[in-house]
Design a protein around this motif. Sequence first.
Motif, PDB file in Angstrom:
ATOM      1  N   TYR A 232      52.159  -0.150  16.085  1.00 33.17           N
ATOM      2  CA  TYR A 232      52.407   1.208  15.572  1.00 33.17           C
ATOM      3  C   TYR A 232      51.122   1.906  15.181  1.00 33.17           C
ATOM      4  O   TYR A 232      50.841   3.035  15.632  1.00 33.17           O
ATOM      5  N   VAL A 233      50.310   1.269  14.351  1.00 33.14           N
ATOM      6  CA  VAL A 233      49.147   1.974  13.795  1.00 33.14           C
ATOM      7  C   VAL A 233      48.072   2.247  14.839  1.00 33.14           C
ATOM      8  O   VAL A 233      47.240   3.137  14.656  1.00 33.14           O
ATOM      9  N   THR A 234      48.091   1.484  15.953  1.00 31.32           N
ATOM     10  CA  THR A 234      47.127   1.746  17.025  1.00 31.32           C
ATOM     11  C   THR A 234      47.655   2.747  18.045  1.00 31.32           C
ATOM     12  O   THR A 234      46.972   3.059  19.018  1.00 31.32           O
ATOM     13  N   GLY A 235      48.866   3.253  17.819  1.00 37.70           N
ATOM     14  CA  GLY A 235      49.385   4.318  18.662  1.00 37.70           C
ATOM     15  C   GLY A 235      50.011   3.886  19.962  1.00 37.70           C
ATOM     16  O   GLY A 235      50.088   4.686  20.911  1.00 37.70           O
ATOM     17  N   ARG A 236      50.486   2.648  20.048  1.00 34.57           N
ATOM     18  CA  ARG A 236      51.167   2.218  21.263  1.00 34.57           C
ATOM     19  C   ARG A 236      52.471   2.987  21.452  1.00 34.57           C
ATOM     20  O   ARG A 236      53.083   3.477  20.488  1.00 34.57           O
ATOM     21  N   ASP A 237      52.919   3.088  22.690  1.00 34.50           N
ATOM     22  CA  ASP A 237      54.165   3.779  22.988  1.00 34.50           C
ATOM     23  C   ASP A 237      55.357   2.972  22.476  1.00 34.50           C
ATOM     24  O   ASP A 237      55.296   1.750  22.355  1.00 34.50           O
ATOM     25  N   GLY A 238      56.475   3.672  22.206  1.00 40.37           N
ATOM     26  CA  GLY A 238      57.711   3.005  21.842  1.00 40.37           C
ATOM     27  C   GLY A 238      58.130   3.205  20.402  1.00 40.37           C
ATOM     28  O   GLY A 238      59.180   2.720  19.984  1.00 40.37           O
ATOM     29  N   PHE A 239      57.315   3.934  19.638  1.00 42.03           N
ATOM     30  CA  PHE A 239      57.619   4.141  18.223  1.00 42.03           C
ATOM     31  C   PHE A 239      58.143   5.551  17.960  1.00 42.03           C
ATOM     32  O   PHE A 239      57.831   6.171  16.946  1.00 42.03           O
ATOM     33  N   ASP A 240      58.962   6.043  18.878  1.00 42.62           N
ATOM     34  CA  ASP A 240      59.460   7.415  18.807  1.00 42.62           C
ATOM     35  C   ASP A 240      60.178   7.704  17.496  1.00 42.62           C
ATOM     36  O   ASP A 240      60.120   8.822  16.978  1.00 42.62           O
ATOM     37  N   ALA A 241      60.881   6.693  16.943  1.00 39.68           N
ATOM     38  CA  ALA A 241      61.669   6.899  15.730  1.00 39.68           C
ATOM     39  C   ALA A 241      60.809   6.927  14.472  1.00 39.68           C
ATOM     40  O   ALA A 241      61.275   7.350  13.413  1.00 39.68           O
ATOM     41  N   TYR A 242      59.572   6.499  14.578  1.00 38.90           N
ATOM     42  CA  TYR A 242      58.698   6.370  13.411  1.00 38.90           C
ATOM     43  C   TYR A 242      57.995   7.698  13.101  1.00 38.90           C
ATOM     44  O   TYR A 242      57.879   8.570  13.961  1.00 38.90           O
ATOM     45  N   PRO A 243      57.495   7.844  11.870  1.00 36.95           N
ATOM     46  CA  PRO A 243      56.721   9.049  11.546  1.00 36.95           C
ATOM     47  C   PRO A 243      55.506   9.173  12.455  1.00 36.95           C
ATOM     48  O   PRO A 243      54.898   8.172  12.844  1.00 36.95           O
ATOM     49  N   ALA A 244      55.161  10.409  12.786  1.00 37.09           N
ATOM     50  CA  ALA A 244      53.951  10.629  13.578  1.00 37.09           C
ATOM     51  C   ALA A 244      52.745  10.128  12.796  1.00 37.09           C
ATOM     52  O   ALA A 244      52.647  10.322  11.578  1.00 37.09           O
ATOM     53  N   LEU A 245      51.845   9.473  13.486  1.00 33.97           N
ATOM     54  CA  LEU A 245      50.669   8.916  12.818  1.00 33.97           C
ATOM     55  C   LEU A 245      49.695  10.026  12.414  1.00 33.97           C
ATOM     56  O   LEU A 245      49.251  10.797  13.272  1.00 33.97           O
ATOM     57  N   PRO A 246      49.338  10.095  11.151  1.00 38.01           N
ATOM     58  CA  PRO A 246      48.319  11.070  10.751  1.00 38.01           C
ATOM     59  C   PRO A 246      46.927  10.694  11.247  1.00 38.01           C
ATOM     60  O   PRO A 246      46.074  11.550  11.441  1.00 38.01           O
ATOM     61  N   ALA A 247      46.714   9.384  11.447  1.00 41.05           N
ATOM     62  CA  ALA A 247      45.415   8.908  11.940  1.00 41.05           C
ATOM     63  C   ALA A 247      45.628   7.579  12.647  1.00 41.05           C
ATOM     64  O   ALA A 247      46.031   6.601  12.021  1.00 41.05           O
ATOM     65  N   LYS A 248      45.377   7.527  13.942  1.00 44.81           N
ATOM     66  CA  LYS A 248      45.481   6.272  14.669  1.00 44.81           C
ATOM     67  C   LYS A 248      44.317   5.357  14.299  1.00 44.81           C
ATOM     68  O   LYS A 248      43.215   5.820  14.014  1.00 44.81           O
ATOM     69  N   VAL A 249      44.594   4.059  14.324  1.00 43.54           N
ATOM     70  CA  VAL A 249      43.553   3.074  14.053  1.00 43.54           C
ATOM     71  C   VAL A 249      42.958   2.626  15.383  1.00 43.54           C
ATOM     72  O   VAL A 249      43.675   2.208  16.292  1.00 43.54           O
TER      73      VAL A 249
ATOM     74  N   ALA B 270      45.030   7.276   6.978  1.00 41.44           N
ATOM     75  CA  ALA B 270      45.072   8.714   6.729  1.00 41.44           C
ATOM     76  C   ALA B 270      44.154   9.084   5.566  1.00 41.44           C
ATOM     77  O   ALA B 270      43.457  10.107   5.598  1.00 41.44           O
ATOM     78  N   HIS B 271      44.145   8.247   4.526  1.00 43.75           N
ATOM     79  CA  HIS B 271      43.260   8.504   3.384  1.00 43.75           C
ATOM     80  C   HIS B 271      41.795   8.442   3.825  1.00 43.75           C
ATOM     81  O   HIS B 271      40.990   9.313   3.438  1.00 43.75           O
ATOM     82  N   ALA B 272      41.441   7.427   4.592  1.00 45.47           N
ATOM     83  CA  ALA B 272      40.057   7.311   5.061  1.00 45.47           C
ATOM     84  C   ALA B 272      39.648   8.547   5.859  1.00 45.47           C
ATOM     85  O   ALA B 272      38.537   9.075   5.688  1.00 45.47           O
ATOM     86  N   GLN B 273      40.546   9.016   6.702  1.00 43.23           N
ATOM     87  CA  GLN B 273      40.255  10.217   7.486  1.00 43.23           C
ATOM     88  C   GLN B 273      40.045  11.422   6.571  1.00 43.23           C
ATOM     89  O   GLN B 273      39.147  12.249   6.805  1.00 43.23           O
ATOM     90  N   SER B 274      40.837  11.511   5.514  1.00 44.26           N
ATOM     91  CA  SER B 274      40.747  12.669   4.610  1.00 44.26           C
ATOM     92  C   SER B 274      39.424  12.713   3.850  1.00 44.26           C
ATOM     93  O   SER B 274      38.989  13.794   3.432  1.00 44.26           O
ATOM     94  N   VAL B 275      38.809  11.551   3.652  1.00 41.85           N
ATOM     95  CA  VAL B 275      37.527  11.527   2.939  1.00 41.85           C
ATOM     96  C   VAL B 275      36.350  11.348   3.892  1.00 41.85           C
ATOM     97  O   VAL B 275      35.209  11.142   3.456  1.00 41.85           O
ATOM     98  N   GLY B 276      36.635  11.397   5.191  1.00 41.06           N
ATOM     99  CA  GLY B 276      35.578  11.386   6.191  1.00 41.06           C
ATOM    100  C   GLY B 276      34.891  10.054   6.392  1.00 41.06           C
ATOM    101  O   GLY B 276      33.693  10.003   6.710  1.00 41.06           O
ATOM    102  N   ARG B 277      35.650   8.951   6.223  1.00 36.33           N
ATOM    103  CA  ARG B 277      35.060   7.632   6.423  1.00 36.33           C
ATOM    104  C   ARG B 277      35.813   6.877   7.513  1.00 36.33           C
ATOM    105  O   ARG B 277      37.042   7.015   7.637  1.00 36.33           O
ATOM    106  N   PRO B 278      35.123   6.052   8.310  1.00 37.91           N
ATOM    107  CA  PRO B 278      35.806   5.231   9.312  1.00 37.91           C
ATOM    108  C   PRO B 278      36.725   4.216   8.635  1.00 37.91           C
ATOM    109  O   PRO B 278      36.433   3.738   7.526  1.00 37.91           O
ATOM    110  N   PHE B 279      37.804   3.863   9.310  1.00 31.57           N
ATOM    111  CA  PHE B 279      38.784   2.931   8.763  1.00 31.57           C
ATOM    112  C   PHE B 279      38.793   1.646   9.584  1.00 31.57           C
ATOM    113  O   PHE B 279      38.790   1.679  10.823  1.00 31.57           O
TER     114      PHE B 279
END
Length: 310
Positions: A149-166, A111-120
């Motif tokens: 989780y961080v790559t956005g796979r299904d099944g993480f309904d209980a987790y916080p929504a990802l601000p930026a998928k990897v 999320a930080h990388a996205q906020s400063v406009g750099r690839p993560f």
Amino acid sequence: MTQKHCILIGAPVDCGKRTRGCLMGPDAYRTAGLAEAITELGHTVTDIGNLTPAKVDVPPARNIQIYKLAENVGWTQTLSEAAQKAAPDGMPIFLGGDHALAAGTVAGMAAHAQSVGRPFFALWLDAHSDIHTPDTTDSGNLHGTPVGYVTGRDGFDAYPALPAKVDPANICMIGLRSVDNAERQVLEGGDVMLVDMRRIDEEGISGPLQTFLNRVAAVNGMLHVSLDVDFLDPAIAPAVGTTVPGGATVREGHLVMEILSDSGLVSSLDLVELNPFLDDRGKTATLMVDLTASLLGRRVFDRPTTGRYA
């Protein structure tokens, strides 16, 4: 080497698996002299102490094997927020704690990388790929799911929504030697760069790593390194509950860290799965501290002769 401000963030996560003891990890790193090793190299250090998980309410998991879902979700929320808060001020070093913590640290740094406009990008130094989901894990141990989780796979309904998928193409896994069938099906034909121990035996460890780092450098990417104790061979690093024989040697570990240091690309670091209860006179904690020092600029000529890994 450019001087860094390192921010030590204690993450005594001990809910990602059933073998207890990782909650002692952050203080073991402190006792082994992590802050002192960093400052001796000319960097500055702030230690913000140990965090605690957010209190969350989650629905029951579909998979009845899942262990401590709410606590894992709470840690993910806390560590994602902590990463985003610390990253603008220096290099966060997350002191674990089991690998479930990376769901939060990686999500926050992305999320930080996205906020400063750099690839993560993420470098996963581990015997395991940790790309399960809460639905696919047979053990129910969520330390095997952070990459899922961080790559956005299904099944993480209980987790916080990802601000930026990897992007899986921006992940490199080095040291693999224990991958479940369900994980293999996801990885085979996928975009994650996979470097297992056979490839390391055949080609060495520096070539594949440099190939990945060249990709990061080409786009001015930010690189998060997640270092699991079980990346290393258990003969030299016994303090882990998921030992898999045939891991990286002391020299291979230091070589990886020195190459990363030379690259100047690392923006954040996880030190995970240290279980001091299983250690031998602190030698695993000491080795992990020494590897961190290599990442931050210590070189071969600077090393003391101590026999500490004997």
